[in-house]
Motif scaffolding. Structure first.
Motif, PDB file in Angstrom:
ATOM      1  N   VAL A  39       0.782  -1.190  -0.103  1.00 45.75           N
ATOM      2  CA  VAL A  39       0.051   0.052  -0.108  1.00 45.75           C
ATOM      3  C   VAL A  39       0.884   1.305  -0.044  1.00 45.75           C
ATOM      4  O   VAL A  39       1.726   1.192   0.615  1.00 45.75           O
ATOM      5  N   ASP A  40       0.601   2.325  -0.963  1.00 45.82           N
ATOM      6  CA  ASP A  40       1.100   3.297  -0.832  1.00 45.82           C
ATOM      7  C   ASP A  40       0.230   4.420   0.012  1.00 45.82           C
ATOM      8  O   ASP A  40      -0.777   4.599   0.007  1.00 45.82           O
ATOM      9  N   LEU A  41       1.386   5.170   0.939  1.00 48.71           N
ATOM     10  CA  LEU A  41       0.368   6.099   1.917  1.00 48.71           C
ATOM     11  C   LEU A  41       0.873   7.590   1.154  1.00 48.71           C
ATOM     12  O   LEU A  41       2.235   7.921   0.852  1.00 48.71           O
ATOM     13  N   TYR A  42      -0.064   8.283   1.128  1.00 45.73           N
ATOM     14  CA  TYR A  42       0.159   9.716   0.815  1.00 45.73           C
ATOM     15  C   TYR A  42      -0.406  10.671   1.876  1.00 45.73           C
ATOM     16  O   TYR A  42      -1.675  10.409   2.353  1.00 45.73           O
ATOM     17  N   TRP A  43      -0.047  11.817   1.776  1.00 47.30           N
ATOM     18  CA  TRP A  43      -0.476  12.697   2.793  1.00 47.30           C
ATOM     19  C   TRP A  43      -0.652  14.183   1.990  1.00 47.30           C
ATOM     20  O   TRP A  43      -0.029  14.252   1.053  1.00 47.30           O
ATOM     21  N   VAL A  44      -1.826  14.508   2.485  1.00 53.05           N
ATOM     22  CA  VAL A  44      -2.236  15.830   1.578  1.00 53.05           C
ATOM     23  C   VAL A  44      -2.090  17.234   2.375  1.00 53.05           C
ATOM     24  O   VAL A  44      -2.852  17.075   3.296  1.00 53.05           O
ATOM     25  N   CYS A  45      -1.340  17.963   2.218  1.00 50.71           N
ATOM     26  CA  CYS A  45      -1.024  19.025   2.848  1.00 50.71           C
ATOM     27  C   CYS A  45      -1.847  20.367   2.521  1.00 50.71           C
ATOM     28  O   CYS A  45      -2.631  21.178   3.123  1.00 50.71           O
ATOM     29  N   ASP A  46      -2.254  20.249   1.269  1.00 48.96           N
ATOM     30  CA  ASP A  46      -3.159  21.266   0.509  1.00 48.96           C
ATOM     31  C   ASP A  46      -4.118  20.480  -0.235  1.00 48.96           C
ATOM     32  O   ASP A  46      -4.055  19.338  -0.516  1.00 48.96           O
ATOM     33  N   ASN A  65       4.980  10.792  12.634  1.00 47.64           N
ATOM     34  CA  ASN A  65       4.499  12.118  13.224  1.00 47.64           C
ATOM     35  C   ASN A  65       4.154  13.041  12.167  1.00 47.64           C
ATOM     36  O   ASN A  65       4.826  13.351  11.161  1.00 47.64           O
ATOM     37  N   THR A  66       2.708  13.538  12.183  1.00 46.09           N
ATOM     38  CA  THR A  66       2.232  14.275  11.411  1.00 46.09           C
ATOM     39  C   THR A  66       1.575  15.304  12.165  1.00 46.09           C
ATOM     40  O   THR A  66       1.767  15.694  13.097  1.00 46.09           O
ATOM     41  N   TYR A  67       0.606  15.979  11.332  1.00 47.17           N
ATOM     42  CA  TYR A  67      -0.139  17.274  12.068  1.00 47.17           C
ATOM     43  C   TYR A  67      -1.813  17.043  11.553  1.00 47.17           C
ATOM     44  O   TYR A  67      -1.903  16.371  10.861  1.00 47.17           O
ATOM     45  N   ASN A  68      -2.734  17.725  12.587  1.00 49.18           N
ATOM     46  CA  ASN A  68      -3.841  17.429  12.513  1.00 49.18           C
ATOM     47  C   ASN A  68      -4.454  18.208  11.233  1.00 49.18           C
ATOM     48  O   ASN A  68      -5.502  18.079  11.057  1.00 49.18           O
ATOM     49  N   THR A  69      -3.640  18.960  10.494  1.00 45.86           N
ATOM     50  CA  THR A  69      -4.145  19.619   9.283  1.00 45.86           C
ATOM     51  C   THR A  69      -3.754  18.891   8.266  1.00 45.86           C
ATOM     52  O   THR A  69      -4.294  18.988   7.027  1.00 45.86           O
ATOM     53  N   HIS A  70      -2.848  17.348   8.252  1.00 44.87           N
ATOM     54  CA  HIS A  70      -2.635  16.798   7.211  1.00 44.87           C
ATOM     55  C   HIS A  70      -3.703  15.766   6.825  1.00 44.87           C
ATOM     56  O   HIS A  70      -4.201  14.996   7.942  1.00 44.87           O
ATOM     57  N   THR A  71      -4.126  15.423   5.786  1.00 50.23           N
ATOM     58  CA  THR A  71      -5.160  14.276   5.371  1.00 50.23           C
ATOM     59  C   THR A  71      -4.157  13.228   4.664  1.00 50.23           C
ATOM     60  O   THR A  71      -3.311  13.503   4.019  1.00 50.23           O
TER      61      THR A  71
END
Length: 188
Positions: A39-46, A65-71
């Motif tokens: 599985v590829d993991l992607y984070w979306v910051c915008d 470790n990520t942020y609450n604004t990252h999807t």
């Protein structure tokens, strides 16, 4: 799973209350691939930019470790099929806090949350179409011609063509993204 205290707690107790939702907050997660697929993991910051983070092999896990604004979203490495977390296509991290000391419950610390990546819930027909398209994509030089020759309803053929198009498009896009990730790692 036992609670894992996040490593950002450097002896400073959290405030009496968690920060407001609008504030940028670091969140600690453990992504677990519970599928038998890579599985590829992607984070979306915008809104429109998917950033490939890494690929998880079947049943692997990774601390992030990520942020609450990252999807976050998750795709099958080969087909681009979306995987789910808690039966949803996207994951938005939420900080989790527990009392640092039972005698002082007002002192909170961060906890790493386990996030299980799983197959989407869907109808048997859809599962069969994805499996067939995946099989044809791997074993045939011209899967579209094979599908065209099948004696099945045209609606099923059209659905298979859509799935193949999704796979082909994802394959091209993911190849470029994986190359960028490798280049970034090599430049470090």
């Amino acid at each position: 799973m036992a609670l894992q205290i996040a490593h950002n707690n450097r002896g400073n107790p959290q405030a009496l209350h968690p920060p407001p939702a609008a504030e940028l907050v670091e969140v600690f997660v453990l992504f677990c691939n519970t599928t038998n697929r890579t599985v590829d993991l992607y984070w979306v910051c915008d809104r429109d930019t998917e950033n490939m983070y890494l690929s998880l092999k079947p049943f692997e896990e990774v601390r992030v470790n990520t942020y609450n604004t990252h999807t976050w979203l998750f795709r099958d490495y080969y087909t681009g099929e979306r995987m789910h977390v808690k039966s949803r296509r996207i994951f938005v991290p939420i900080p989790k806090y527990v009392p640092k000391n039972p005698q002082h419950p007002e002192e909170l610390c961060d906890v790493r949350s386990q996030v299980n990546i799983h197959f989407p819930m869907r109808k048997l027909k859809d599962t069969c179409l994805w499996l067939l398209a995946r099989h044809l994509n791997r074993t045939s030089n011209s899967p579209r011609r094979v599908i065209s020759n099948y004696m099945i309803p045209s609606t099923l053929k059209q659905q298979l063509f859509v799935i193949l198009t999704t796979m082909e498009s994802y394959s091209r896009t993911a190849r470029i993204r994986r190359r960028r990730v490798r280049e970034m790692i090599n430049n470090i």
